[in-house]
Design an enzyme around this catalytic site. Sequence first.
Site, PDB file in Angstrom:
ATOM      1  N   HIS A  27      22.910  31.311 138.319  1.00 46.47           N
ATOM      2  CA  HIS A  27      21.534  31.990 138.155  1.00 46.47           C
ATOM      3  C   HIS A  27      21.481  33.283 138.990  1.00 46.47           C
ATOM      4  O   HIS A  27      20.399  33.533 139.481  1.00 46.47           O
ATOM      5  CB  HIS A  27      20.582  30.964 138.762  1.00 46.47           C
ATOM      6  CG  HIS A  27      19.151  31.172 138.109  1.00 46.47           C
ATOM      7  ND1 HIS A  27      18.164  32.080 138.332  1.00 46.47           N
ATOM      8  CD2 HIS A  27      18.762  30.455 136.926  1.00 46.47           C
ATOM      9  CE1 HIS A  27      17.114  31.720 137.593  1.00 46.47           C
ATOM     10  NE2 HIS A  27      17.425  31.040 136.700  1.00 46.47           N
TER      11      HIS A  27
ATOM     12  N   GLU B 260      22.151  32.936 131.562  1.00 47.97           N
ATOM     13  CA  GLU B 260      22.742  31.639 132.008  1.00 47.97           C
ATOM     14  C   GLU B 260      23.581  30.966 130.988  1.00 47.97           C
ATOM     15  O   GLU B 260      22.931  30.472 130.099  1.00 47.97           O
ATOM     16  CB  GLU B 260      21.720  30.661 132.551  1.00 47.97           C
ATOM     17  CG  GLU B 260      20.688  31.238 133.581  1.00 47.97           C
ATOM     18  CD  GLU B 260      19.179  30.665 133.469  1.00 47.97           C
ATOM     19  OE1 GLU B 260      18.973  29.618 133.586  1.00 47.97           O
ATOM     20  OE2 GLU B 260      18.195  31.524 133.148  1.00 47.97           O
TER      21      GLU B 260
ATOM     22  N   HIS C 206      15.768  23.029 136.526  1.00 46.59           N
ATOM     23  CA  HIS C 206      16.741  23.152 137.075  1.00 46.59           C
ATOM     24  C   HIS C 206      17.112  22.326 138.501  1.00 46.59           C
ATOM     25  O   HIS C 206      17.515  22.561 139.391  1.00 46.59           O
ATOM     26  CB  HIS C 206      16.431  24.654 137.968  1.00 46.59           C
ATOM     27  CG  HIS C 206      16.392  25.752 136.907  1.00 46.59           C
ATOM     28  ND1 HIS C 206      16.930  25.663 135.885  1.00 46.59           N
ATOM     29  CD2 HIS C 206      15.990  27.089 136.968  1.00 46.59           C
ATOM     30  CE1 HIS C 206      16.958  26.964 135.246  1.00 46.59           C
ATOM     31  NE2 HIS C 206      16.180  27.620 136.112  1.00 46.59           N
TER      32      HIS C 206
HETATM   33  C1  BGC Z   1      14.128  30.016 133.609  1.00 47.60           C
HETATM   34  C2  BGC Z   1      12.753  30.419 133.822  1.00 47.60           C
HETATM   35  C3  BGC Z   1      12.229  30.347 135.197  1.00 47.60           C
HETATM   36  C4  BGC Z   1      13.325  30.842 135.958  1.00 47.60           C
HETATM   37  C5  BGC Z   1      12.715  30.233 137.660  1.00 47.60           C
HETATM   38  C6  BGC Z   1      15.048  30.598 134.597  1.00 47.60           C
HETATM   39  O1  BGC Z   1      16.142  30.178 134.276  1.00 47.60           O
HETATM   40  O2  BGC Z   1      14.436  30.339 132.178  1.00 47.60           O
HETATM   41  O3  BGC Z   1      11.628  30.028 132.842  1.00 47.60           O
HETATM   42  O4  BGC Z   1      11.067  30.795 135.707  1.00 47.60           O
HETATM   43  O5  BGC Z   1      14.483  30.360 135.676  1.00 47.60           O
HETATM   44  O6  BGC Z   1      13.366  31.324 138.492  1.00 47.60           O
END
Ligand code: BGC
Length: 380
Positions: free
Chosen positions: A208, A345, A134
């Site tokens: 998210h 997402e 991310h």
């Molecule tokens: C991911 C997870 C991750 C989470 C973090 C998600 O988008 O797929 O693997 O732990 O984000 O908050």
Amino acid sequence: MAGLVAALGACSAMVHAADENRSLGSIAKESWGKTSDGESVDLYTLTNERGEDTRVTNYGAIVVALTAPDRDGKFADVVLGYDHLDDYLKSSPYFGAVVGRYGNRIAAGRFTLDGKTYQLATNNAPGGVPCHLHGGNKGFDKVVWDAKGEMKDGAVGIRFHRVSPDGEEGYPGNLDITMHYWLTDQNEFRIEYAATTDRATPVNVTHHSYYNLGGHDSGTILDHELMIAADHITPVDKGLIPTGAFTPVAGTPFDFTSPTVIGSRVNADDTQLEYGLGYDHNFVLSRWDGKLRLAATVYDPQSGRQMEVLTTEPAIQFYCGNFLDGSNVGKGGHAYAYRTAIVLETQHYPDSPNHPDFPSTILRPGEEYRHTCVYRFSAR
Ligand code: BGC
């Protein structure tokens, strides 16, 4: 939009504190504190003509609250989050935020582009295997965006803008990115992303929000029904990095091609579910053509709330809060426990820069990155 003139008045004033003097079709702005670097942060409240509202901050372009009516017209806040900026500054598992420059994982935080290898931060290590997640240590979710209220017929919104500088979190090129968040009178939360760059760079920006259609404090989402228009997933290794294969969902716990209760197979004996601690996978949308179309539907039989997800992107990461453990104490003092939210997402596949056969995520000078995503709420 009937109240447009009145609404524009409210917009230009931009003074109402949230919950005070709030009118339909309006935008209100209030000061929400400062980051540890002393940057001022604001909180915006958008209210559409139907009384649905959302609170959005320019810190991480985070959706702090989003209300939707149930089958009796009763509103509930359907996203997890915090009451105060300080909680977001301290620790947040990306609640409601924009994630980028590259949402999802990049193996070992490394990729090669035009003959040059780039090393990004490795800020995550599922299964003990370090990777980039991310956007790194200070991704798009942890910066203050320029923000401005906007109105158009049938919608109230915020325009966010920022230039992510060359080298930020290790990425090449200055990335100029604009995002419009719209709350429409059709009870849609619509996001439009656009970006340009002055050097080739990977781009995969996504949203998210953790949704719980029973209300953010209503407990597990395992009783929600889910449809995802995907015939394949990209299976992962124990570090949650795609192996490069495409696995048909038919006959597996990943078949959501027709509406299925999330909890009905989440504990099945399946290596992929074991690696993800449940669902945490990239679903490849069938017959992708880059046009906006229905990708997923979530339905809560208790409240009757339904959320449809539309996107122009080729895939959706479906994550069901497997890493939530009650340690995030959110709005109203509610501790968010295991599997109490669903995150959908819209995005390109994880680790695409290391998979030449995946749809490309490389943006080059002269090109424009565009991505639209709609979360549409109704009840039945
Ligand atoms: C991911 C997870 C991750 C989470 C973090 C998600 O988008 O797929 O693997 O732990 O984000 O908050």
